[in-house]
Design a protein around this motif. Structure first.
Motif, PDB file in Angstrom:
ATOM      1  N   SER A 157       0.799  -1.231   0.000  1.00  0.00           N
ATOM      2  CA  SER A 157       0.000   0.000   0.000  1.00  0.00           C
ATOM      3  C   SER A 157       0.830   1.279   0.000  1.00  0.00           C
ATOM      4  O   SER A 157       0.343   2.342   0.385  1.00  0.00           O
ATOM      5  CB  SER A 157      -0.971   0.029   1.189  1.00  0.00           C
ATOM      6  N   GLU A 202      -1.449  -4.898  -4.812  1.00  0.00           N
ATOM      7  CA  GLU A 202      -0.977  -3.521  -5.009  1.00  0.00           C
ATOM      8  C   GLU A 202      -1.663  -2.858  -6.194  1.00  0.00           C
ATOM      9  O   GLU A 202      -1.915  -1.648  -6.177  1.00  0.00           O
ATOM     10  CB  GLU A 202       0.548  -3.512  -5.159  1.00  0.00           C
ATOM     11  N   ASN A 206      -3.063  -0.140  -3.780  1.00  0.00           N
ATOM     12  CA  ASN A 206      -2.009   0.848  -3.553  1.00  0.00           C
ATOM     13  C   ASN A 206      -2.490   2.207  -4.055  1.00  0.00           C
ATOM     14  O   ASN A 206      -2.801   2.370  -5.239  1.00  0.00           O
ATOM     15  CB  ASN A 206      -0.722   0.433  -4.275  1.00  0.00           C
TER      16      ASN A 206
END
Length: 211
Positions: A157, A202, A206
């Motif tokens: 993240s 991700e 993210n």
């Protein structure tokens, strides 16, 4: 992951992840980012009955390379880093060691280029240059095992800082998008700090990326 296992060790004041990647059949291993506590890492290698065959740096900051010289003395193996990281490794101001109170200048035995493939641990390790955290940031990818060591480039993240010498925030983001987030979603990412993650996670969560 096939025959490759990963042992995570948090070392030093900044709790850097130092990884031991070992082949369970051949009992050979590499160490990635020995930032500190080299004697402890060597003890773990011996406890697990692994023979170290290489030391790899994702980049040259002190908290990732501070224990490299001592671990090399203990194991007698070759050391590796990106060819673009010579400046960082050789400068106590650029590698942050002076700022952290432990001035250190160092180098490695073998400088690697983007896309280089190394036959090691009875498999293949691919070197992926991902500049941005530092100019010579390099990730190491075991494609067969679906394992990526991302250093301080990609975190769960988050992404690495780009305000240190040779850092570039825009380049960091574009490099991650082009070279890391294109890997298979089930690739396990082992970062320089904090918990591991996966490429697919991700891409979804993210905040620095939009897929």
């Amino acid at each position: 992951m096939g025959d490759i296992i990963v042992i995570t060790n948090q070392v030093g004041e900044l709790m850097t992840n130092c990884y031991i990647a070992g082949n369970t059949k051949t009992r050979e291993a590499i160490v990635i980012d020995p930032g500190d506590e080299a004697d402890y890492i060597y003890k773990i290698l011996n406890q697990e009955k692994f023979t170290c065959v290489g030391i790899f740096l994702t980049h040259g900051h002190l908290d990732h390379m501070g224990g490299m010289k001592r671990l090399k003395e203990l194991t007698g193996v070759m050391t590796y880093a990106s060819e673009d990281e010579k400046e960082i490794l050789g400068s106590s101001s650029a590698n942050l060691s002076a700022m952290l109170g432990y001035p250190l200048e160092d180098s490695v035995d073998n400088y690697l280029t983007d896309g280089a493939c190394i036959k090691i641990l009875d498999t293949e390790l691919k070197c992926i240059s991902v500049p941005g955290h530092t100019r010579g940031g390099m990730c190491y990818y075991f494609e067969d095992a679906k394992v990526l060591f991302s250093g301080d480039t990609l975190f769960a993240s988050s992404i690495g800082r780009s305000d240190f010498p040779t850092g570039d925030g825009e380049l960091l983001i574009s490099s991650i998008e082009e070279k890391l987030l294109t890997l298979p979603d089930d690739t396990v990412v082992y970062p320089g700090h904090n918990n591991h993650t996966k490429i697919g996670r991700e891409k979804k969560f993210n905040p620095f990326f939009r897929f």
